[in-house]
Scaffold this motif. Structure first.
Motif, PDB file in Angstrom:
ATOM      1  N   GLU A  24     -60.145 106.015  13.091  1.00 56.67           N
ATOM      2  CA  GLU A  24     -60.017 105.744  14.516  1.00 56.67           C
ATOM      3  C   GLU A  24     -60.435 104.312  14.849  1.00 56.67           C
ATOM      4  O   GLU A  24     -59.805 103.631  15.671  1.00 56.67           O
ATOM      5  CB  GLU A  24     -60.844 106.746  15.309  1.00 56.67           C
ATOM      6  CG  GLU A  24     -60.284 108.162  15.274  1.00 56.67           C
ATOM      7  CD  GLU A  24     -61.186 109.157  15.955  1.00 56.67           C
ATOM      8  OE1 GLU A  24     -60.696 109.889  16.824  1.00 56.67           O
ATOM      9  OE2 GLU A  24     -62.393 109.198  15.606  1.00 56.67           O
ATOM     10  N   ILE A  25     -61.479 103.845  14.200  1.00 61.07           N
ATOM     11  CA  ILE A  25     -61.922 102.468  14.426  1.00 61.07           C
ATOM     12  C   ILE A  25     -60.845 101.483  13.988  1.00 61.07           C
ATOM     13  O   ILE A  25     -60.587 100.476  14.664  1.00 61.07           O
ATOM     14  CB  ILE A  25     -63.253 102.209  13.686  1.00 61.07           C
ATOM     15  CG1 ILE A  25     -64.369 103.023  14.360  1.00 61.07           C
ATOM     16  CG2 ILE A  25     -63.600 100.726  13.685  1.00 61.07           C
ATOM     17  CD1 ILE A  25     -65.620 103.133  13.532  1.00 61.07           C
ATOM     18  N   LYS A  26     -60.173 101.774  12.895  1.00 64.17           N
ATOM     19  CA  LYS A  26     -59.089 100.905  12.430  1.00 64.17           C
ATOM     20  C   LYS A  26     -57.966 100.847  13.459  1.00 64.17           C
ATOM     21  O   LYS A  26     -57.411  99.767  13.733  1.00 64.17           O
ATOM     22  CB  LYS A  26     -58.562 101.421  11.091  1.00 64.17           C
ATOM     23  CG  LYS A  26     -57.482 100.541  10.464  1.00 64.17           C
ATOM     24  CD  LYS A  26     -57.070 101.070   9.106  1.00 64.17           C
ATOM     25  CE  LYS A  26     -55.999 100.182   8.484  1.00 64.17           C
ATOM     26  NZ  LYS A  26     -55.595 100.692   7.132  1.00 64.17           N
ATOM     27  N   LEU A  27     -57.621 101.985  14.050  1.00 65.33           N
ATOM     28  CA  LEU A  27     -56.567 102.007  15.062  1.00 65.33           C
ATOM     29  C   LEU A  27     -57.011 101.270  16.332  1.00 65.33           C
ATOM     30  O   LEU A  27     -56.216 100.548  16.953  1.00 65.33           O
ATOM     31  CB  LEU A  27     -56.187 103.449  15.388  1.00 65.33           C
ATOM     32  CG  LEU A  27     -55.484 104.216  14.263  1.00 65.33           C
ATOM     33  CD1 LEU A  27     -55.335 105.685  14.642  1.00 65.33           C
ATOM     34  CD2 LEU A  27     -54.132 103.592  13.957  1.00 65.33           C
ATOM     35  N   MET A  28     -58.266 101.421  16.709  1.00 62.71           N
ATOM     36  CA  MET A  28     -58.766 100.704  17.873  1.00 62.71           C
ATOM     37  C   MET A  28     -58.804  99.203  17.619  1.00 62.71           C
ATOM     38  O   MET A  28     -58.528  98.400  18.522  1.00 62.71           O
ATOM     39  CB  MET A  28     -60.158 101.220  18.264  1.00 62.71           C
ATOM     40  CG  MET A  28     -60.137 102.622  18.839  1.00 62.71           C
ATOM     41  SD  MET A  28     -61.766 103.170  19.404  1.00 62.71           S
ATOM     42  CE  MET A  28     -62.031 102.062  20.789  1.00 62.71           C
ATOM     43  N   ARG A  29     -59.109  98.817  16.400  1.00 62.73           N
ATOM     44  CA  ARG A  29     -59.090  97.387  16.065  1.00 62.73           C
ATOM     45  C   ARG A  29     -57.668  96.841  16.155  1.00 62.73           C
ATOM     46  O   ARG A  29     -57.453  95.714  16.622  1.00 62.73           O
ATOM     47  CB  ARG A  29     -59.671  97.169  14.666  1.00 62.73           C
ATOM     48  CG  ARG A  29     -59.644  95.715  14.191  1.00 62.73           C
ATOM     49  CD  ARG A  29     -60.396  94.794  15.129  1.00 62.73           C
ATOM     50  NE  ARG A  29     -60.484  93.440  14.614  1.00 62.73           N
ATOM     51  CZ  ARG A  29     -60.579  92.344  15.356  1.00 62.73           C
ATOM     52  NH1 ARG A  29     -60.582  92.434  16.675  1.00 62.73           N
ATOM     53  NH2 ARG A  29     -60.671  91.148  14.807  1.00 62.73           N
ATOM     54  N   ALA A  30     -56.678  97.631  15.741  1.00 60.50           N
ATOM     55  CA  ALA A  30     -55.288  97.189  15.854  1.00 60.50           C
ATOM     56  C   ALA A  30     -54.928  96.968  17.326  1.00 60.50           C
ATOM     57  O   ALA A  30     -54.286  95.967  17.678  1.00 60.50           O
ATOM     58  CB  ALA A  30     -54.353  98.218  15.222  1.00 60.50           C
ATOM     59  N   ALA A  31     -55.339  97.886  18.192  1.00 57.90           N
ATOM     60  CA  ALA A  31     -55.110  97.704  19.625  1.00 57.90           C
ATOM     61  C   ALA A  31     -55.870  96.492  20.147  1.00 57.90           C
ATOM     62  O   ALA A  31     -55.354  95.696  20.948  1.00 57.90           O
ATOM     63  CB  ALA A  31     -55.520  98.960  20.386  1.00 57.90           C
ATOM     64  N   GLY A  32     -57.096  96.326  19.658  1.00 56.71           N
ATOM     65  CA  GLY A  32     -57.932  95.220  20.102  1.00 56.71           C
ATOM     66  C   GLY A  32     -57.373  93.862  19.728  1.00 56.71           C
ATOM     67  O   GLY A  32     -57.510  92.887  20.479  1.00 56.71           O
TER      68      GLY A  32
END
Length: 254
Positions: A10-18
């Protein structure tokens, strides 16, 4: 209060959005200048977000009609892009949210439009500084009140007021999750922070009174006394060590 602790995936996906959020804000830094309209900034943001395979978090959220929030001068947050032309001496707060594969990134900056007053420059710098003071307290084992107290203390030291009616929040699969992240508080109070929490920390400071009102559009929040306001935000991951800014640019150390 249910807090969603994020997994590595989930953190990886949030970083992609970020990263997309960061790219949009970099584009805003390039394009904000006298003569541009806030609607044009919104169009540029939408085109970049969708070109990267994302969706704007704000567009359609509870009926919000745009991809960014563009708040000028006394407008604090939730300003709706329009045909308003930016002029020399304005300041503009731009808030951007992006969804990538179901996860959100959320960040905001305040920018000068051409040459601005010394007061405006001090307000912009103090708002960013207040964010960093609060983010430094977003470490496992500390408490939510430590974040708010750090923000409030920094603002007061620099001669500015903290808006109290509008706050930060948890963020992740939903744009607004628990907990509420106040921009004021007492050290050592509130929920204990845990690794995997993701928080949108977003101080809003004013050069005058912190009292607010909402314009007839139902969205735009302004200072009650017409004084300047500024906004600064990142999505922050709580860890056992240093906080990680998930909406920082790719070249940043996070």
């Amino acid at each position: 209060m249910a807090i969603a602790l994020k997994s590595a995936r989930e953190i990886k996906l949030m970083r992609a959005a970020g990263l997309v959020v960061a790219e949009v804000l970099d584009l805003m830094r390039e394009r904000v200048a006298p003569g541009i309209t806030t609607r044009e900034l919104d169009r540029l943001a939408y085109e970049l977000i969708t070109a990267r395979g994302g969706k704007p978090s704000f567009l359609g959220y509870q009926g919000y009609p745009a991809s960014i929030c563009a708040s000028v001068n006394e407008e604090i947050v939730h300003g709706i892009p329009s045909d308003r032309v930016l002029v020399e001496g304005d300041i503009i707060s731009i808030d951007v949210g992006v969804i990538m594969e179901g996860y959100h990134g959320d960040a905001a900056i305040t920018l000068p439009v051409g040459q601005v007053s010394d007061e405006a420059l001090r307000l912009i710098a103090a708002t960013e500084g207040a964010f960093h003071a609060g983010a430094a307290a977003a470490v496992a084992g500390k408490r939510l009140g430590d974040i708010g107290a750090a923000i409030e203390s920094y603002a007061a030291e620099h001669g500015f007021e903290v808006v109290r009616e509008y706050t930060g929040h948890g963020v992740g699969r939903a744009m607004h999750e628990e907990p509420t992240v106040f921009n004021y508080g007492r050290p050592g109070t509130g929920m204990r922070l845990r690794p995997g929490m993701t928080l949108a920390i977003e101080p809003m400071l004013t050069a005058g009174s912190a009292r607010t009102r909402v314009l007839p559009d139902g969205w735009t929040v302004v200072t009650a006394d017409g004084s300047l306001a500024a906004h600064y935000e990142h999505t922050v991951l709580v860890t056992e060590d240093e906080p990680v800014l998930l909406t920082a640019p790719a070249e940043s150390v996070v």
